[in-house]
Design a protein around this motif. Sequence first.
Motif, mmCIF file in Angstrom:
data_model
loop_
_atom_site.group_PDB
_atom_site.id
_atom_site.type_symbol
_atom_site.label_atom_id
_atom_site.label_comp_id
_atom_site.label_asym_id
_atom_site.label_seq_id
_atom_site.Cartn_x
_atom_site.Cartn_y
_atom_site.Cartn_z
ATOM 1 N N MET A 184 0.853 -1.177 0.000
ATOM 2 C CA MET A 184 0.000 0.000 0.000
ATOM 3 C C MET A 184 0.898 1.238 0.000
ATOM 4 S SD MET A 184 -2.792 -0.839 3.003
ATOM 5 C CE MET A 184 -3.754 -2.343 3.058
ATOM 6 N N ILE A 185 0.538 2.226 -0.800
ATOM 7 C CA ILE A 185 1.175 3.545 -0.712
ATOM 8 C C ILE A 185 0.050 4.545 -0.514
ATOM 9 C CG2 ILE A 185 2.617 5.265 -1.839
ATOM 10 C CD1 ILE A 185 3.975 3.063 -3.377
ATOM 11 N N ASN A 186 0.020 5.161 0.657
ATOM 12 C CA ASN A 186 -1.089 6.025 1.064
ATOM 13 C C ASN A 186 -0.627 7.483 1.180
ATOM 14 O OD1 ASN A 186 -2.745 3.739 1.366
ATOM 15 N ND2 ASN A 186 -2.088 3.459 3.494
ATOM 16 N N PHE A 187 -1.460 8.399 0.691
ATOM 17 C CA PHE A 187 -1.182 9.830 0.778
ATOM 18 C C PHE A 187 -2.271 10.497 1.624
ATOM 19 C CE2 PHE A 187 0.960 8.378 -3.008
ATOM 20 C CZ PHE A 187 2.169 9.071 -2.989
ATOM 21 N N PHE A 188 -1.868 11.523 2.401
ATOM 22 C CA PHE A 188 -2.771 12.141 3.376
ATOM 23 C C PHE A 188 -2.875 13.644 3.175
ATOM 24 C CE2 PHE A 188 -0.745 8.363 5.123
ATOM 25 C CZ PHE A 188 -1.851 7.606 5.471
ATOM 26 N N THR A 189 -3.936 14.230 3.774
ATOM 27 C CA THR A 189 -4.226 15.649 3.577
ATOM 28 C C THR A 189 -3.143 16.560 4.127
ATOM 29 O OG1 THR A 189 -5.519 15.652 5.634
ATOM 30 C CG2 THR A 189 -6.734 15.323 3.574
ATOM 31 N N ASP A 190 -2.374 16.080 5.103
ATOM 32 C CA ASP A 190 -1.313 16.912 5.683
ATOM 33 C C ASP A 190 -0.031 16.887 4.857
ATOM 34 O OD1 ASP A 190 -0.368 14.394 6.195
ATOM 35 O OD2 ASP A 190 -0.185 14.637 8.365
ATOM 36 N N GLY A 191 -0.076 16.214 3.690
ATOM 37 C CA GLY A 191 1.087 16.177 2.825
ATOM 38 C C GLY A 191 2.035 15.019 3.079
ATOM 39 N N THR A 192 1.733 14.184 4.060
ATOM 40 C CA THR A 192 2.596 13.041 4.347
ATOM 41 C C THR A 192 2.202 11.837 3.487
ATOM 42 O OG1 THR A 192 1.189 12.281 6.158
ATOM 43 C CG2 THR A 192 2.987 13.798 6.719
ATOM 44 N N MET A 193 3.053 10.820 3.538
ATOM 45 C CA MET A 193 2.845 9.605 2.747
ATOM 46 C C MET A 193 3.336 8.414 3.565
ATOM 47 S SD MET A 193 4.975 7.332 0.945
ATOM 48 C CE MET A 193 6.415 8.343 0.635
ATOM 49 N N GLU A 194 2.685 7.261 3.393
ATOM 50 C CA GLU A 194 3.109 6.058 4.100
ATOM 51 C C GLU A 194 3.193 4.875 3.145
ATOM 52 O OE1 GLU A 194 2.042 3.363 8.010
ATOM 53 O OE2 GLU A 194 0.412 4.192 6.811
ATOM 54 N N ILE A 195 4.211 4.021 3.354
ATOM 55 C CA ILE A 195 4.388 2.792 2.589
ATOM 56 C C ILE A 195 4.165 1.611 3.523
ATOM 57 C CG2 ILE A 195 6.002 1.402 1.237
ATOM 58 C CD1 ILE A 195 7.526 4.150 0.815
ATOM 59 N N ILE A 196 3.353 0.662 3.090
ATOM 60 C CA ILE A 196 3.109 -0.567 3.851
ATOM 61 C C ILE A 196 3.405 -1.746 2.933
ATOM 62 C CG2 ILE A 196 1.397 -1.980 5.065
ATOM 63 C CD1 ILE A 196 -0.125 0.723 5.570
ATOM 64 N N ILE A 197 4.326 -2.592 3.334
ATOM 65 C CA ILE A 197 4.642 -3.810 2.594
ATOM 66 C C ILE A 197 4.194 -4.980 3.447
ATOM 67 C CG2 ILE A 197 6.500 -5.224 1.613
ATOM 68 C CD1 ILE A 197 8.025 -2.584 1.126
ATOM 69 N N MET A 198 3.397 -5.880 2.879
ATOM 70 C CA MET A 198 2.756 -6.911 3.686
ATOM 71 C C MET A 198 2.726 -8.233 2.945
ATOM 72 S SD MET A 198 -1.171 -5.544 3.416
ATOM 73 C CE MET A 198 -1.996 -5.448 1.831
ATOM 74 N N THR A 199 2.146 -9.222 3.577
ATOM 75 C CA THR A 199 2.037 -10.556 2.972
ATOM 76 C C THR A 199 0.604 -10.918 2.640
ATOM 77 O OG1 THR A 199 1.844 -11.663 5.131
ATOM 78 C CG2 THR A 199 4.065 -11.331 4.270
ATOM 79 N N ALA A 200 -0.361 -10.069 2.938
ATOM 80 C CA ALA A 200 -1.776 -10.406 2.814
ATOM 81 C C ALA A 200 -2.382 -9.946 1.503
ATOM 82 C CB ALA A 200 -2.566 -9.801 3.976
ATOM 83 N N ASN A 201 -3.188 -10.821 0.893
ATOM 84 C CA ASN A 201 -4.086 -10.394 -0.166
ATOM 85 C C ASN A 201 -5.200 -9.556 0.456
ATOM 86 O OD1 ASN A 201 -3.117 -11.884 -2.618
ATOM 87 N ND2 ASN A 201 -3.463 -13.637 -1.284
ATOM 88 N N LEU A 202 -5.882 -8.791 -0.380
ATOM 89 C CA LEU A 202 -6.980 -7.961 0.115
ATOM 90 C C LEU A 202 -8.275 -8.755 0.050
ATOM 91 C CD1 LEU A 202 -6.040 -4.522 -1.493
ATOM 92 C CD2 LEU A 202 -5.726 -5.256 0.890
ATOM 93 N N THR A 203 -8.366 -9.781 0.911
ATOM 94 C CA THR A 203 -9.535 -10.660 0.944
ATOM 95 C C THR A 203 -9.951 -10.921 2.377
ATOM 96 O OG1 THR A 203 -8.301 -12.744 1.084
ATOM 97 C CG2 THR A 203 -8.671 -11.822 -1.132
ATOM 98 N N MET A 204 -11.179 -11.368 2.538
ATOM 99 C CA MET A 204 -11.693 -11.700 3.868
ATOM 100 C C MET A 204 -10.905 -12.827 4.505
ATOM 101 S SD MET A 204 -15.839 -11.433 3.417
ATOM 102 C CE MET A 204 -15.908 -12.485 1.973
ATOM 103 N N LEU A 205 -10.561 -13.832 3.695
ATOM 104 C CA LEU A 205 -9.833 -14.970 4.240
ATOM 105 C C LEU A 205 -8.458 -14.546 4.760
ATOM 106 C CD1 LEU A 205 -9.622 -18.048 4.714
ATOM 107 C CD2 LEU A 205 -8.511 -18.171 2.476
ATOM 108 N N ASP A 206 -7.739 -13.750 3.984
ATOM 109 C CA ASP A 206 -6.386 -13.359 4.370
ATOM 110 C C ASP A 206 -6.362 -12.569 5.665
ATOM 111 O OD1 ASP A 206 -5.899 -14.210 1.589
ATOM 112 O OD2 ASP A 206 -3.939 -13.309 1.928
ATOM 113 N N PHE A 207 -7.302 -11.648 5.820
ATOM 114 C CA PHE A 207 -7.327 -10.829 7.021
ATOM 115 C C PHE A 207 -8.196 -11.441 8.120
ATOM 116 C CE2 PHE A 207 -5.521 -7.647 4.256
ATOM 117 C CZ PHE A 207 -4.716 -6.909 5.118
ATOM 118 N N GLY A 208 -8.839 -12.569 7.833
ATOM 119 C CA GLY A 208 -9.697 -13.182 8.828
ATOM 120 C C GLY A 208 -9.141 -14.436 9.464
#
Length: 552
Positions: A184-208
């Motif tokens: 994930m690469i996320n941008f925010f209203t305050d001008g900051t940015m965050e990078i998240i590197i993970m092992t999960a697919n974006l599915t119910m099973l992966d996060f459940g």
Amino acid sequence: MKRSVASLAAAEHWAKKHKSVVEEQETLPDTDYSSSSSQEETAKDSTLQQPDIIEILSSDEEKEPLKETRYKLTSSKNFKSPFELIQTPSLREDGVGEIGVSLEELISHRDLVSTFQFNFSIQVDYFLTHIHPEANPQVTFISGNNILQDYNEPVDPKYIQKYNLKCLLAKLEDRFGSHHTKMMINFFTDGTMEIIIMTANLTMLDFGGLTQMCWRSGRLPKGKSRKDQGIIFQNDLSLYLKCYKISQLSQLANTLNEYDFTSIDVELLASAPGTYNLNKVSNTSEIYGYGKLYQLLQRNKLFTTTGEPHSLLSQVSSIASPFKSSKGVSASVFSHILCPIVFHDPEIEPEFQTLPLTPGSFEKHQQQNNYTPYIIYPSTSDISNSKIGWGGGQACHFKYTTTNPLKQQYVQNIRPYLCNWESKIRGGAPPHVKMLLCGNKHWNMLKWALMCSHNLSKQAWGYPLASKKGEHLFKIASYELGVFIPSRSTRKLVPKVNNNENLNLKGDDIPITVPFDLPPNHYSKNDKPWSSIEPSGDLTDITGQTWPGLLE
């Protein structure tokens, strides 16, 4: 009793399986569960029921928005461990499921204005329910298929308009290659940015119901990076994004160069499709796959030569075919490529005369270099203990009985090193996390640690090609991404097993979260690796059912 979302997702997955194309004798994909017909098989009994367990991740009731303080992020250097467990709600009844971060903490931010979601498998509606209700971000998915068109159910047009949904297609030339990166690469209203590197697919099973981990950069401000390690990470990420050859991602790479990466003190290890020359790698050259691992070991001075005993561990959710088989012997990615890279002395063998190892030489290599290899991959009994039943096995793939090359690989390069999936906090959640660790004999210290999306496959890490003298060409088929943490003379890496807080840390020592038991325990003589095509015999899962195996 109402069935859990992860339970329903697992049951639906098996029910939709259909007969695969005939498997090529010596080529298996770097599998993850997907809707791709080339990776699917037919269930003998698609009516298998999954257990009625606790509600996971979603309900018919409206979600209560998270308080801002719950998901406010800090610099990664303030985390107790650079690697964090992701919550596993299926284990809540055991009192350990909420250890870690939730999907809400990763994405449900009121001030989110834009997000780029790189992944293999994406349930669009599931993901969108985790966007903060007061946020209206632009959402861009990057995947191997057009999830907005190929999704099981059409995406509601109002969501496409509200979030300006887009899907960018990663180019894949190899039929067994995949876009396996999860970032994930996320941008925010305050001008900051965050990078998240993970092992999960974006599915119910992966996060459940599966064991997952992530690394977070923390929110990075705009500015100029002022530290070598941050600059290197920034440059490596920019080069990786440009590998896609997609204008929007090249622009994203340029945008990231406007941010200050000074706080980042880890390395990026990526794979991107292409052909590369290992003999031309330098500390700063662009390289991927096992060539990148070599580069990281080289520039951090981490090559392990003979001397004190070491341990090398690969924990994965998939083991693919050998990259070479001939005359009754085989060569595999872990045993014949990764191990010789780690235990390599570039001063003695600058031209990689023993890389890869020749088939049949792995045991001798261990003796010469004084190390013990381990492969953690769940056995059938490990999967039977899943809190979501046999459905938990859909994330784990290993065929070892269907062809002679697969049988040879299993007997020669896999079986002697197999260890059970055992964890005091994640034992009931099958692994989708992947780790590669180099430690000492007793596992109380690590030389380096890698959390990644790479399974043990030639598509992910690459495999050698016939090369001219002075060259070592290798080919990669998949996109992969991971985070590599090196030890240094000024800091030690101490494994933090099962959330143990009682670590003997000194000075700048860093705890490294490891989601499984150390030292690992080898399979018993009666254990066999989980494979969806193999029946479980009399062994039953949490529901009391046996697994019939899948049709070839």
